[in-house]
Design an enzyme around this catalytic site. Structure first.
Site, PDB file in Angstrom:
ATOM      1  N   GLU A 125       1.949  -4.102  -6.164  1.00 49.15           N
ATOM      2  CA  GLU A 125       2.963  -5.140  -6.395  1.00 49.15           C
ATOM      3  C   GLU A 125       3.332  -5.228  -7.872  1.00 49.15           C
ATOM      4  OE1 GLU A 125       4.557  -6.552  -4.094  1.00 49.15           O
ATOM      5  OE2 GLU A 125       3.292  -6.571  -2.307  1.00 49.15           O
ATOM      6  N   ARG A 140       7.203  -4.366  -8.915  1.00 48.46           N
ATOM      7  CA  ARG A 140       8.020  -5.504  -9.379  1.00 48.46           C
ATOM      8  C   ARG A 140       8.098  -5.565 -10.905  1.00 48.46           C
ATOM      9  NH1 ARG A 140       7.287 -10.144  -4.735  1.00 48.46           N
ATOM     10  NH2 ARG A 140       6.122  -8.881  -3.279  1.00 48.46           N
ATOM     11  N   ASP A 198       5.262   2.328   4.953  1.00 47.13           N
ATOM     12  CA  ASP A 198       6.694   2.418   4.587  1.00 47.13           C
ATOM     13  C   ASP A 198       7.061   3.163   3.300  1.00 47.13           C
ATOM     14  OD1 ASP A 198       5.565   0.296   3.142  1.00 47.13           O
ATOM     15  OD2 ASP A 198       6.950  -1.232   3.832  1.00 47.13           O
ATOM     16  N   THR A 241      11.337   0.861  -4.653  1.00 47.88           N
ATOM     17  CA  THR A 241      11.201   0.136  -3.393  1.00 47.88           C
ATOM     18  C   THR A 241      11.425  -1.366  -3.560  1.00 47.88           C
ATOM     19  OG1 THR A 241       9.871  -0.032  -1.392  1.00 47.88           O
ATOM     20  CG2 THR A 241       8.697  -0.240  -3.503  1.00 47.88           C
TER      21      THR A 241
HETATM   22  C1  DMJ Z   1       9.261  -5.717  -1.282  1.00 56.10           C
HETATM   23  O1  DMJ Z   1       8.334  -6.152  -2.201  1.00 56.10           O
HETATM   24  C2  DMJ Z   1       9.390  -4.230  -1.289  1.00 56.10           C
HETATM   25  O2  DMJ Z   1      10.585  -3.858  -0.680  1.00 56.10           O
HETATM   26  C3  DMJ Z   1       8.248  -3.537  -0.618  1.00 56.10           C
HETATM   27  O3  DMJ Z   1       8.433  -2.152  -0.544  1.00 56.10           O
HETATM   28  C4  DMJ Z   1       8.088  -4.066   0.774  1.00 56.10           C
HETATM   29  N1  DMJ Z   1       8.048  -5.488   0.827  1.00 56.10           N
HETATM   30  C5  DMJ Z   1       8.927  -6.297   0.050  1.00 56.10           C
HETATM   31  C6  DMJ Z   1      10.173  -6.798   0.725  1.00 56.10           C
HETATM   32  O4  DMJ Z   1      10.121  -7.016   2.056  1.00 56.10           O
END
Ligand code: DMJ
Length: 603
Positions: A229, A233, A362, A583
């Protein structure tokens, strides 16, 4: 309403005048009057529309409605109701793959909201990073609305939660998210920075930058933070801002933050632990993750940021760490060609054999393709692994539902298929389309079609609920298709993945239905998630009076609103030929294709 009335008059008038054949003079007179009435109504509406156009609010909402009505009344004077939108300018077409895809899409697309598309080569020397208004007034209106939503979300956060990780918009206080440690670490500020910049919210961007300069200090956090995370982010958000602005503050903060994560990689395999205490370097995995395993979607989602960081700092250590992770993965046997979601960082053994393109798997798949793209085609290992992994997923997990013929991606638990898709998995529609456009060895037609179909399924998952917002998970059984089965699958926490795929599909195909679907979602968010101090997730997408979860997730500002804004912008803005989104929707420049790459030779 007036238009509906006009639509109703026309057929009645025609019906009455033909069979009854009234005296010529009376008929002529009545015809004239009715004709005058209809023309007068049309003139009034057109005048009203034009008159209200500059008044951003009401008039354009009306224009939206008019447009919908226009679609309904079809040929009956429809063209008179709305000015035809000016043709779209400058849709890029430099890349051959894009042109191929685009013309295919044009053949198949049924235009829903007008706006023709003419490929014009982009200017690779001047990447467009703000502005980028669409010529279509409807799109401009929608985009302004998204910007207003961003302002609202930001204002709530600034007022009630400044410096905290996230906003609790109902109880109007801050929320410390746990994944960023126990201290407040301004997650929303860092995650939202590039969205503010792209939207031209300069004052807000400046106050956010000042906070980063004065307060951001992840290296001294004394509790556990999530490596994944923090990477997607913070490191991703800061690097995007560095690329977009050239401001060294962002690069230096990104480096400092990423360095704080490095102790997590000190394992016999090089596979990092999920959590680290930045101040002490102590690292560990989640207790619930398959016998102490690290998670595929976490340790597989570091490459874009770490490699780019090495390029802009001249410090090879970051790239070395993630290459070691990849080499370890590349050496391993995969059961049935599928990557399980857990890998033990000490033994190097797989944990439970659970494979998913939703939670836990994912973004691993996403980063294989995107890191190859970001590196300008340099990271061939990533592309090879992507091709293999997606080939097996396509063969083994992609299914079609019995009743509605919806395409979806199932999950594999040990050798058993589970016919369930997470909201998180909906990014895969966009990923298939991106692979169709960019991977020279992909089966373009098949992947593009899968991208379209899976995205359509995800749209169904929204369309089949009362709120028109999608559930956290949805199933395909004898009873339901694209619907949640359990109460605990019914929440919507402002996630972006479905809108993300609309954005990618719109950019790559030019099919206007993706913009309309995105607008439906935006309106539903506005209706059910907006509260006085911001936006909140909801606990039940099937309730018209849903309870709020009282969290404004930072990814709502970083991703959901950014993708919506870009969906309604000209495609030159953050062109997919020059940028690749991490992502968390932070745009990173493509090496060799983007003037703003800002590589350094130092180090
Ligand atoms: C986000 O933090 C990112 O897209 C991550 O890859 C998956 N979850 C959240 C959003 O749903």
């Amino acid at each position: 309403m007036k238009i509906e009335a006009a639509g109703a008059i026309l057929p009645r008038f025609i019906k009455r005048s033909v069979p009854s054949s009234p005296p010529r003079s009376r008929c002529k007179c009545r015809e004239r009057n009715l004709l005058l009435l209809v023309l007068g109504t049309f003139a009034l509406i057109c005048f009203g529309t034009i008159f209200y156009l500059p008044d951003l609010g009401e008039g354009l909402w009306r224009l939206e409605r008019l447009k919908r009505v226009q679609k309904r009344v079809g040929d009956v004077g429809g063209d008179l109701l709305l000015p035809v939108p000016p043709p779209a300018r400058g849709r890029p077409g430099a890349a051959e793959d894009r042109r191929r895809l685009y013309s295919k899409a044009q053949e198949a697309a049924v235009p829903a909201s007008g706006g023709s598309v003419a490929p014009v080569p982009p200017d690779p020397l001047h990447p467009v990073i703000s502005g980028g208004e669409d010529p279509d007034p409807v799109m401009r209106f929608r985009r302004r609305k998204i910007k207003e939503m961003m302002r609202h979300a930001w204002k709530g956060y600034v007022t009630y939660a400044w410096g905290e990780d996230e906003l609790r918009p109902v109880s109007r206080r801050g929320r410390s998210a746990g994944i960023f440690g126990r201290q407040a670490m301004g997650a929303t500020i860092v995650d939202a920075l590039d969205t503010l910049l792209i939207m031209g919210l300069e004052e807000e961007f400046s106050e956010a930058r000042l906070w980063v300069k004065q307060k951001l200090d992840l290296a001294h956090v004394t509790s556990e933070v999530s490596v994944f995370e923090v990477n997607i982010r913070y490191v991703g958000g800061l690097l995007a801002c560095f690329a977009l602005t050239g401001d060294a503050l962002f690069r230096d903060k990104a480096e400092e933050t990423a360095r704080a994560l490095l102790p997590a990689f000190d394992t016999p395999t090089g596979i990092p632990y999920a959590m680290v205490v930045p101040a002490t370097g102590r690292a560990k995995n989640y207790g619930w993750a398959s016998m102490g395993g690290s998670i595929l979607s976490e340790f597989g989602t570091l490459h874009m940021e770490f490699s780019y960081l090495s390029d802009v700092t001249g410090q090879p250590v970051f790239r070395e760490k993630v290459h070691r992770v990849r080499d370890q993965l590349a050496r391993m046997d995969t059961p049935g060609g599928l990557f399980p979601n857990y890998l033990h960082p000490v033994t190097g053994d797989w944990g439970q054999h659970h494979t998913s393109v939703g939670a836990l798997g994912d973004s691993f798949y996403e980063y294989l393709l995107k890191e190859w793209l970001r590196s300008g085609g340099d990271d061939r290992q990533a592309l090879r692994m992507f091709q293999l992994a997606m080939g097996n997923i396509t063969d083994r997990l992609v299914k079609t539902s019995d009743q509605s013929g919806l395409t979806f991606v199932a999950e594999m638990h040990r050798e058993r298929l589970s016919y369930k898709m997470d909201h998180l998995a909906c990014f895969i529609g966009g990923l298939y389309a991106l692979a169709a456009a960019k991977d020279p060895e992909a089966d373009t037609d098949r992947y593009l079609e899968l991208g379209r179909q899976i995205t359509a399924t995800c749209h169904e998952s929204y369309d089949r609920t009362a709120t028109k917002l999608g559930p956290e998970s949805f199933r395909f059984t004898d009873q339901v298709e694209a619907r949640p089965l359990l109460q605990q699958e019914k929440y919507y926490i402002l996630r972006p993945e479905v809108i993300e795929s609309y954005f990618v599909l719109w950019r790559l195909t030019g099919d206007p239905k993706y913009r309309d679907w995105g607008w439906q979602a935006a309106q539903a968010i506005e209706q059910f998630c907006r509260v006085e101090a911001g936006f909140s997730g909801i606990k039940d997408v099937d309730s018209l009076w849903p309870e709020h979860d009282d969290v404004q997730q930072s990814f709502f500002l970083a991703e959901t609103l950014k993708y919506l804004y870009l969906l309604f912008s000209d495609s030159e803005l953050l062109s997919l030929d020059q940028w690749v989104f991490n992502t968390e929707a932070h745009p990173l420049p493509i090496r060799g294709a983007n003037q703003l790459y800002r590589q350094t030779d130092v180090g």
